[in-house]
Design a protein around this motif. Structure first.
Motif, short mmCIF file in Angstrom:
data_model
loop_
_atom_site.label_atom_id
_atom_site.label_comp_id
_atom_site.label_asym_id
_atom_site.label_seq_id
_atom_site.Cartn_x
_atom_site.Cartn_y
_atom_site.Cartn_z
N ARG A 18 -7.59 -0.08 7.38
CA ARG A 18 -6.84 -0.61 6.24
C ARG A 18 -5.90 -1.73 6.66
O ARG A 18 -5.80 -2.76 5.98
N LEU A 69 0.84 -1.19 0.00
CA LEU A 69 0.00 0.00 0.00
C LEU A 69 0.88 1.25 0.00
O LEU A 69 0.94 2.01 0.97
N TRP A 127 -0.76 4.70 0.55
CA TRP A 127 -1.13 4.86 1.96
C TRP A 127 0.11 5.16 2.80
O TRP A 127 0.05 5.98 3.73
#
Length: 214
Positions: A210, A165, A168
């Motif tokens: 997440r 990710l 992120w």
């Protein structure tokens, strides 16, 4: 045979508890902000451009904001526990949850040591706030808490990157800069402080959700 029959029950009972901890961590920030907004619009004399949400703990209805501080701290502790279980043995698995835990405790401190009156709130309060002992503890606890949160975001960027990710992870390193910029600008605008604090709470909710989803 008895042991074989009872073991699955323990396994099944552990999963919902872990999920509840994740949900607690995710809803903590939005719930705190929603409660603050609702009170701010309902309380006479409160002005978001001049008053901080912490000041809602003052006055006759102040117990609502105090309860919000205590509840948010409790939910964040549960969220930190969920992060610890999720990240155990991996990058950020120790310091990430620990720093979120420090942030959680800062809400309990805020509830126990209210902010000082000022900027006309509560009704009849002077424009200039006079720093008291409990006000100083409130301010110091909040400062330490948000510094811990900003550090947690940097640490949690590692497990985010490890899970692929990358966007992120980059955002988790940028958000602390924005949060601290809001705090720096608080001398000129209380709204900047509120926006910075709110961003930190919402990003923590997003990151918790997440990471727990992987």
């Amino acid at each position: 045979m008895t042991g074989m029959l009872t073991a699955p029950r323990h396994v099944l009972s552990a999963a919902p508890a872990s999920r509840r901890a994740v949900v607690s961590g995710v809803v903590a920030g939005p719930l705190f902000l929603a409660a603050g907004l609702a009170q701010g619009f309902a309380r006479d004399g409160f002005d978001f451009t001049r008053n901080a949400i912490s000041q809602l703990a003052l006055g006759e209805a102040g117990w609502i904001q105090t309860a919000s501080f205590v509840l948010t701290g409790t939910l964040l502790i549960a969220g930190a526990t969920a992060l610890r279980r999720t990240l155990r043995g991996g990058p950020g698995g120790t310091w990430g949850p620990a720093l979120v835990g420090v942030f959680a405790v800062s809400f309990w401190i805020a509830g126990a040591f209210p902010a000082d009156a000022g900027a006309g709130f509560p009704a009849g309060a002077p424009e200039e706030a006079v720093m008291s002992g409990h006000g100083a503890v409130h301010m110091f606890g909040g400062m330490v808490g948000y510094l811990a949160l900003c550090a947690a975001f940097v640490v949690l960027a590692r497990p985010l990157a490890a899970r692929g990710l990358r966007g992120w992870a980059v955002a988790s390193r940028v958000v602390p800069v924005v949060v601290l910029a809001g705090f720096t600008a608080s001398a000129a605008s209380v709204l900047a402080f509120t926006a910075g604090a709110g961003l930190g709470l919402l990003w923590l909710s997003a990151v918790t959700a997440r990471l727990a989803d992987r």
